[in-house]
Design an enzyme around this catalytic site. Sequence first.
Site: not given
Ligand code: GRF
Length: 204
Positions: A12, A95, A111, A113
């Site tokens: 998070g 998911r 989202n 990435h």
């Molecule tokens: C991040 O690296 C994001 O880019 C990817 O999952 C990770 C989540 O990290 N989709 P967090 O839970 O926000 O610390």
Amino acid sequence: MLNLGILISGRGSNMESILKSIRKKKIPINPAVVISNKSDAKGLIIAKKLGINIEVVESKGFKNRWEYDKKIISTLSKYGVSQKNGLVCLAGFMRIISPQFVKKYKNRIINIHPAILPAFPGLNSQKQALEYGVKYSGCTVHFVDTGMDTGPIIIQAIVKIKEDDTESTLSKRILKEEHRIYPEAIDLVARKKIKVLGRKTIIS
Ligand code: GRF
């Protein structure tokens, strides 16, 4: 003002940076709810401390993706995160979203990435980048469509790769940029500054 729903599965840290930036930078959006598909997600503790509503919608035992997503949609709706008045941020939500959910919330789901899309979609992008030998990687905030990390791009940030980088050191530097650009992208959506034209976004 739009109502924001954040979907998480774990740590998070993006969620935390979004929620803190909304306060600090006065992003005009109402942080309505954080939903996790895992009851032990660390992010839930942070969300609670920050005073936002939290919900757990366990993803085990569903027949298919849409059956589960219907539960997510009804939870989002409870907090006013609707197709009309809502924005859904995936922040480490592990998911794949059903096409039905994507269509219902068209251009209302975004989202983050950890790579410069379209390079290295899917899982372990930082590892993929190192193994490929690219000199630069980074992160991308994009609208979610029915493909895997394929939706229209809103913001990208570049991170230079060092010769001695490991997956962990690179991930850390990328994460720092993620924490910067995700709130920026939300601010643009909240202020209705983004137009989606096919694959492209036009930012005014
Ligand atoms: C991040 O690296 C994001 O880019 C990817 O999952 C990770 C989540 O990290 N989709 P967090 O839970 O926000 O610390």
